[in-house]
Design an enzyme around this catalytic site. Structure first.
Site, short mmCIF file in Angstrom:
data_model
loop_
_atom_site.label_atom_id
_atom_site.label_comp_id
_atom_site.label_asym_id
_atom_site.label_seq_id
_atom_site.Cartn_x
_atom_site.Cartn_y
_atom_site.Cartn_z
N ARG A 1 15.08 -3.08 2.77
CA ARG A 1 14.06 -2.61 1.82
C ARG A 1 14.37 -1.19 1.35
O ARG A 1 14.24 -0.88 0.17
CB ARG A 1 12.69 -2.67 2.47
CG ARG A 1 11.55 -2.17 1.58
CD ARG A 1 10.22 -2.26 2.31
NE ARG A 1 9.84 -3.63 2.57
CZ ARG A 1 8.75 -3.99 3.25
NH1 ARG A 1 7.95 -3.06 3.74
NH2 ARG A 1 8.46 -5.25 3.45
N LYS B 1 -3.38 -14.84 -5.83
CA LYS B 1 -4.05 -14.37 -7.03
C LYS B 1 -2.99 -14.06 -8.08
O LYS B 1 -1.81 -13.91 -7.75
CB LYS B 1 -4.90 -13.13 -6.74
CG LYS B 1 -4.10 -11.92 -6.32
CD LYS B 1 -4.98 -10.70 -6.08
CE LYS B 1 -5.61 -10.20 -7.36
NZ LYS B 1 -6.34 -8.94 -7.16
N ALA C 1 -16.91 -18.94 -8.57
CA ALA C 1 -16.73 -20.06 -7.65
C ALA C 1 -15.36 -20.69 -7.85
O ALA C 1 -14.82 -20.69 -8.95
CB ALA C 1 -17.83 -21.09 -7.88
N VAL D 1 0.82 -1.20 0.00
CA VAL D 1 0.00 0.00 0.00
C VAL D 1 0.86 1.25 0.00
O VAL D 1 0.65 2.18 -0.79
CB VAL D 1 -0.96 0.01 1.21
CG1 VAL D 1 -1.71 1.34 1.30
CG2 VAL D 1 -1.95 -1.14 1.10
N CYS E 1 -5.93 -9.25 3.05
CA CYS E 1 -7.02 -8.34 3.44
C CYS E 1 -8.29 -9.05 3.91
O CYS E 1 -8.75 -8.81 5.03
CB CYS E 1 -7.36 -7.41 2.28
SG CYS E 1 -6.04 -6.28 1.86
N LEU F 1 -7.38 -1.10 -2.65
CA LEU F 1 -6.50 -1.58 -3.72
C LEU F 1 -6.53 -3.10 -3.83
O LEU F 1 -6.51 -3.79 -2.82
CB LEU F 1 -5.06 -1.12 -3.48
CG LEU F 1 -4.85 0.38 -3.21
CD1 LEU F 1 -3.37 0.66 -3.03
CD2 LEU F 1 -5.43 1.20 -4.33
N ARG F 2 -6.54 -3.58 -5.06
CA ARG F 2 -6.43 -5.01 -5.32
C ARG F 2 -4.98 -5.31 -5.72
O ARG F 2 -4.46 -4.70 -6.65
CB ARG F 2 -7.36 -5.44 -6.44
CG ARG F 2 -8.85 -5.22 -6.16
CD ARG F 2 -9.67 -5.37 -7.44
NE ARG F 2 -9.32 -4.32 -8.39
CZ ARG F 2 -9.68 -4.34 -9.69
NH1 ARG F 2 -10.35 -5.37 -10.16
NH2 ARG F 2 -9.34 -3.35 -10.49
#
Length: 451
Positions: free
Chosen positions: A35, A340, A272, A11, A280, A155-156
């Site tokens: 980082r 995902k 499905a 984010v 999240c 956000l996705r």
């Protein structure tokens, strides 16, 4: 505007890059020195479409450092640190609290910037951050009002930049008109769509200007949890219907289309499959339930959302048992690891649950993912799993394949050739995205979800 973003995760970094792109000067602070050094060198330590490309173009407007680089002249401070789930479901706000303490110890009395909670935080967190910052300021003899607004993100992962540049709405919860005006100014190029879109991320032809919703901090905080819980619930609902569809002989793809074309319902999030994962949905649903429990309020729909989702992962195991009969000694190949496509994120990924269950039951597990395998090796060293370098290597000697993540490349694999490498030609389509007819003609025992 001069903007400081605390936290360089998904984010924080996406927000920083987007704000820099639309013209602001952004400084990002993170306590992870590794980082920070990577970002200073232009290396993005995560897989998120377009972020690395934009970062390379914006080196004159975006910078990175630790707390010792904090700039007192900043106009807006955005808190975007993690709020992981505790064992009891409550959101762990220790990182947010730490940021509030640092700000209270560093800010001067010469005009305080607007502080913005963008982290997903429990209801009342804006007030909590305000009180912590005020406490430490007063301990230093600074007694001036502190303004904290809630500005949740929607956000996705995988398309986070798209969602930042072309949002449905921007929600700002604040009790002071000044904070609302400053954040409206900060977001003006997005609200008015006056920026020139990145070449790789053109403005959608049918895109309407986003709504700018102003409300109280409490309502803004609840909007975030309520939105994610509803989306998770919608997925769990169609998965519950999918289970019934299998038993009565219906096809969930046709059922979902038939109900989704009702404008009151909509087609999105009616896919499905193996269920939702990520950082999240599960965390936010649990946090909402925990908050309700603090007010002695039961939320059975939200609780069922989680239970149905966990059952979907077990359903994959049941389907494999039905096809292979005995899992012990069988070899199962997982097509995909990330929760995902478009990300290497493995938080609450269905693949990890399925892999662990298969290993517990004595199966040999192999996996192939185009971007998430290295992350899986690092974050789950306990998994006795073989990582394949290609789909062909994954299929070789396998008794079954399970499509877990719907990466685009998996839709057009040479399944006819892959089948010839397998001991048994079983494929479980955990996302209902493969061509059932093509696979059946290739000799596969095709097993979908709700089909």
């Amino acid at each position: 505007m001069q903007i400081t973003v605390i936290g360089c995760g998904y984010v924080g970094l996406t927000t920083s890059v987007a704000l820099a792109y639309i013209g602001h000067r952004v400084h990002c602070i993170d306590q992870n020195q590794e980082r920070v050094q990577a970002l200073q060198n232009g290396i993005v330590p995560m897989h998120e479409m377009g972020v690395a490309e934009l970062l390379g173009q914006l080196r004159d407007r975006i910078s990175f450092g630790r707390w010792d680089s904090f700039n007192l002249t900043t106009e807006v401070i955005i808190i975007a640190v993690g709020t992981p789930r505790k064992d009891n479901g409550e959101a762990d706000t220790s990182y947010v609290e730490a940021v509030a303490r640092e700000l209270g110890q560093r800010l001067s009395g010469d005009g305080l910037p607007i502080i913005v909670n963008k982290s997903t935080v429990p209801i009342g967190s804006a007030r909590r951050v305000e009180s912590v910052v005020s406490y430490y300021l007063k301990s230093r003899g600074i007694n001036i009002p502190v303004t904290v607004a809630s500005n949740p993100e929607f956000l996705r992962e995988g398309v986070a930049l798209y969602d930042t540049f072309y949002p449905d709405r921007i929600v700002v919860g604040a009790n002071q008109g000044e904070a609302i005006n400053i954040l409206r100014e900060m977001y003006a190029p997005i609200l008015e769509q006056t920026f020139i879109p990145p070449e790789f991320l053109p403005r959608p032809d049918s895109y309407n200007l986003p709504a700018f919703i102003t409300t109280t901090p409490t309502s803004a905080e609840l909007i975030k949890y309520a939105a994610n819980t509803f989306l998770a619930m919608k997925i769990s609902y169609i998965n519950e219907i999918a289970g019934l569809a299998e038993r009565v002989g219906a096809d969930i793809l046709e059922v979902a289309r038939g109900i989704g074309l009702d404008k009151r319902i909509g087609v999105q999030y009616l896919n499905a499959g193996i269920g939702w994962g990520g950082s999240c949905f599960g965390k936010d649903v649990q946090a909402l339930i925990h908050t309700a429990g603090q007010y002695d309020y039961d939320m059975p729909l939200s609780s069922a959302t989680i239970q149905v989702n966990l059952r979907q992962r077990e359903e994959i195991i049941r389907k494999l048992q039905s096809a292979l009969k005995v899992l012990r000694g069988s070899t199962v190949g997982l097509l995909g690891l990330s929760f995902k496509p478009g990300t290497d994120d493995l938080r609450d990924a269905p693949s990890i649950t399925v892999a662990k269950r298969l290993i517990e039951m004595g199966a040999h597990v192999k996996a192939y993912d185009p971007v998430a395998m290295e992350n899986c090796r690092k974050s789950h060293p306990e998994l006795d799993m073989l990582y394949a370098n290609s789909a062909e290597e994954l299929a070789h000697g396998s008794d079954a394949l399970v499509l877990v993540t719907e990466w685009k490349e998996f839709l057009s694999l040479p399944y006819n050739q892959l089948g010839k490498l397998m001991r048994q030609k079983v494929i479980v389509d955990g996302r209902n995205v493969l061509d059932r007819q093509l696979l059946t003609e290739a000799g596969f025992n095709y097993i979908g979800v709700g089909r």
